[in-house]
Design an enzyme around this catalytic site. Sequence first.
Site, PDB file in Angstrom:
ATOM      1  N   HIS A   1       0.856  -1.182   0.000  1.00  0.00           N
ATOM      2  CA  HIS A   1       0.000   0.000   0.000  1.00  0.00           C
ATOM      3  C   HIS A   1       0.900   1.243   0.000  1.00  0.00           C
ATOM      4  O   HIS A   1       1.324   1.731   1.047  1.00  0.00           O
ATOM      5  CB  HIS A   1      -0.924  -0.017   1.219  1.00  0.00           C
ATOM      6  CG  HIS A   1      -1.632  -1.328   1.383  1.00  0.00           C
ATOM      7  ND1 HIS A   1      -2.633  -1.745   0.539  1.00  0.00           N
ATOM      8  CD2 HIS A   1      -1.445  -2.337   2.270  1.00  0.00           C
ATOM      9  CE1 HIS A   1      -3.057  -2.935   0.897  1.00  0.00           C
ATOM     10  NE2 HIS A   1      -2.351  -3.329   1.950  1.00  0.00           N
TER      11      HIS A   1
ATOM     12  N   HIS B   1       0.989  14.234 -12.610  1.00  0.00           N
ATOM     13  CA  HIS B   1       1.263  13.013 -13.367  1.00  0.00           C
ATOM     14  C   HIS B   1       2.393  13.367 -14.333  1.00  0.00           C
ATOM     15  O   HIS B   1       2.172  13.724 -15.485  1.00  0.00           O
ATOM     16  CB  HIS B   1       0.016  12.556 -14.129  1.00  0.00           C
ATOM     17  CG  HIS B   1       0.271  11.400 -15.050  1.00  0.00           C
ATOM     18  ND1 HIS B   1       0.843  10.218 -14.631  1.00  0.00           N
ATOM     19  CD2 HIS B   1       0.047  11.257 -16.380  1.00  0.00           C
ATOM     20  CE1 HIS B   1       0.950   9.397 -15.653  1.00  0.00           C
ATOM     21  NE2 HIS B   1       0.479  10.001 -16.735  1.00  0.00           N
TER      22      HIS B   1
END
Length: 356
Positions: free
Chosen positions: A192, A199
Amino acid sequence: MSASHAPHPRPSSAPDRVSTAAPPTGGRLAVVGAGAVGSSVAYAAMLRGSARSIALYDIRAEKVRAEVLDLAHGSPLAGGAEITGGDDVACVAGADVVVITAGAAQAPGQTRLDLAGTNVKILESLMPQLLAQAPDAVFILVTNPCDVLTVAADALAALPRGRVFASGTVLDTSRLRWRLAERLGIAPRSIHATIIGEHGDSEFPLWSSAHIGQVPLQDWTDGAGAADAAGAAEAAGAAGAADSPALSREELDRLGHEVAGAAYEVIQGKGATNLAIGVAAARIVEAVLRDERAVLPVSSPLTGYQGISGVAMSVPSIVGRAGVERTLEVPMDEDERARLLASADALREVQRSLGL
């Protein structure tokens, strides 16, 4: 144009068979752009059963017809979704989710932000047409630079907050988890860790909140219980350093840099990144159509998030039928917060140059 196919009914005397294809989720998906990315989004959605109906739109008539036929020919072997499409924008009418992949592609050596001016102009022409056909849809930007385009699309659409957002760092996060899994020999689903920010080149991992199972990554030890190479030597004493030390800070930094630049390596080798982003986009579509309220690092316009407003960036967000329903304030150390602010500054500068 329609090229839908459905499997022929099986005679009652035929033996039962178990299908590995996922049954399609209810809802209509439209994918805009039949290039490498758009076709991959449609293909992944068909295989995963992401939507009941998938429409592919592109202004290149021959190209989009070929892609629709190729998808439709395989649909009986997948989830059985209806496959339609064409070069008339009316084919997206009534879509519940519209994934936008149309635009100039990123060339080798070109950054995502270099594409901004060209693709904003394309979006300015495209968005009003899509809104006229699918006024109730959730719009997901995949075209790069997706963060900047999300700000432009959100302004053009004037839809309720959350209905326009981008795929953001969902793929980058998948790349990070895959790389950590490969390095540590742990199942990716048990890792996780999340990439946030732009981005693009200024994205970064949230190491301070990363976990393997229930164990914080910063506390992860090797089989001998050593947290890093230095700790391994100290713990082993005269017996010598333990094998397979956990990740050092230097290696974590190297992994983060590697993930941020992963797309460049793929583009250099094959000309485009398309397969993995297709899967990532299909996963986001599922979260919307199934009203999952899943936590995903998508990019949406921020207002007052960690002191940031006026840009779209990826942060952990709850994604459901209304789109981005909530952005989550997550713990960050001082370095991570500084990097988030720097990422916002980089995006804001590009938006300023484009008049956004």
